[in-house]
Design an enzyme around this catalytic site. Structure first.
Site, PDB file in Angstrom:
ATOM      1  N   GLU A 205       1.166  -0.841   0.137  1.00 41.68           N
ATOM      2  CA  GLU A 205      -0.344  -0.064   0.114  1.00 41.68           C
ATOM      3  C   GLU A 205       1.189   1.201  -0.029  1.00 41.68           C
ATOM      4  O   GLU A 205       0.644   2.505  -0.312  1.00 41.68           O
ATOM      5  CB  GLU A 205      -0.952   0.267   1.620  1.00 41.68           C
ATOM      6  N   GLU A 214      -1.622   9.331   0.254  1.00 41.69           N
ATOM      7  CA  GLU A 214      -2.132   8.831  -1.416  1.00 41.69           C
ATOM      8  C   GLU A 214      -1.258  10.058  -2.289  1.00 41.69           C
ATOM      9  O   GLU A 214      -1.689  11.591  -2.038  1.00 41.69           O
ATOM     10  CB  GLU A 214      -3.494   8.805  -1.617  1.00 41.69           C
ATOM     11  N   ASN A 252     -14.701   5.840   6.972  1.00 38.43           N
ATOM     12  CA  ASN A 252     -13.864   5.062   7.379  1.00 38.43           C
ATOM     13  C   ASN A 252     -13.171   5.713   8.509  1.00 38.43           C
ATOM     14  O   ASN A 252     -12.716   5.602   9.844  1.00 38.43           O
ATOM     15  CB  ASN A 252     -12.714   4.397   6.355  1.00 38.43           C
TER      16      ASN A 252
END
Length: 352
Positions: A205, A214, A252
């Site tokens: 990831e 990200e 989340n």
């Protein structure tokens, strides 16, 4: 008196009364504790390796005595610490080997990787492998971390040699208290397999624990689900992927924050500012979320469902069932490498 003793000694020896032990060459020094590729040594540390003692000139880790200038040869040794004990896996062609990996070859001899390689033959590829001497049963290990985590700091560093300094080992071990069952459930084998599985997915990831946030900024505004009653109080583009598991979406952040007692919905930036918080969010997902799968990654590992099920729980809808086999294989490769570092078999059902 000294001259009179010699004939007397000779007479007694002839009569079998006196046994004389003749002086011999000086015996080799006792071997110090065997060198370990994963241990950290400070200047002045003495280890044994391949039948010789070596003294460290300065700080060193994973630099083999006899092939690195940091080690000063102290001469041959015998007994004592001896060669590193033998409990190493059989060499397998096509398996990735990190620097410091030790394998048992088909000829019964052991070899240590001095350069990382994708499973080159140790008896042919001498630039990648050096002979390695060992004997007996289990070898020396790093001192256990006070947290009880099955991955030592040296092993963590070996897994992530290029990691961002943000992702600290201390941050990881501090986060373990949030979910005490993580990597502490079942046998030692299962504990190590779970830790390796978690870190392998984290590795994928984050590009080897390099990226904190990200990288595709164009995605940032997409992670706000305004159908949630609490909306996106931190802003439309505030809930992008962060941390080891790249936590994203406002719902989340809300769920993780509620579970961990942290204000992540209003302050999602905590995940990229505090290493312990970042690790906690990753462990939260691992321990509590099914994602697109049918079970949590934790349950997949402790119930021996295999590493492939952890992939399904993290990104299965995009990668599994032929969705992106290259991404799946990337995760599997990391898992196999990490289980090798931890000295445990990877188990079955690796793919999804």
């Amino acid at each position: 008196m000294r001259k009179l003793l010699a004939p007397l000694a000779a007479l007694l020896m002839a009569m079998g009364v006196l046994a004389v032990v003749l002086p011999s060459a000086a015996s080799a020094a006792a071997c110090a504790t065997a060198w370990s590729s994963s241990a950290v040594y400070n200047g002045g540390a003495v280890v044994s390796h391949n039948g010789r003692n070596w003294s460290a000139k300065w700080w060193t880790q994973n630099e083999s005595p006899g092939s690195a200038a940091v080690w000063a040869d102290q001469g041959t040794c015998s007994g004592g610490g001896g060669g590193t004990q033998c409990n190493y896996p059989n060499w397998a062609a096509g398996t990735f080997y990190a620097v410091g990996s030790i394998v048992r070859y088909t000829d019964g001899n052991h070899y240590i990787a001095v350069h990382e390689n994708p499973g080159y033959d140790p008896v042919i590829s001498h630039w990648y492998w050096d002979p390695y001497t060992c004997s007996g049963g289990p070898g020396p290990t790093d001192p256990p971390d006070p947290s009880g985590f099955v991955v030592s700091q040296a092993q963590f560093n070996q897994m992530f040699p290029s990691r961002n300094s943000f992702y600290t080992y201390s941050g990881l071990t501090a986060a373990l208290s949030a979910y005490p069952a993580f990597a502490k459930t079942g046998s030692d084998t299962i504990k190590k397999q779970e830790a390796a599985a978690f870190l392998a997915n984290v590795n994928h990831e984050t590009g080897g624990l390099v990226h904190i946030v990200e990288q595709n900024t164009a995605n940032y505004p997409h992670y706000c689900d305004r159908n949630q009653p609490y909306g996106c109080p931190a802003g439309q583009a505030a809930y992008y992927g962060r941390g080891p598991i790249q936590l994203s979406w406002n719902f989340n952040y809300k769920a993780a924050g509620d579970a961990l007692g942290l204000p992540l919905l209003t302050n999602p930036w905590l995940v990229q500012q505090d290493a312990s918080v970042a690790w906690k969010t990753a462990i939260w997902y691992w321990m509590t979320q099914n994602g697109p799968g049918t079970m949590t990654p934790h349950n997949a590992m402790v119930n021996s469902r295999g590493f492939g099920e952890t992939i399904r729980s993290i990104n299965g809808s995009l990668e599994c069932n032929g969705g992106n086999p290259g991404q799946v294989q990337s995760r599997i490769n990391a898992y196999q490498r990490f289980t090798q570092i931890l000295g445990v078999a990877p188990g079955g059902n690796l793919s999804c």
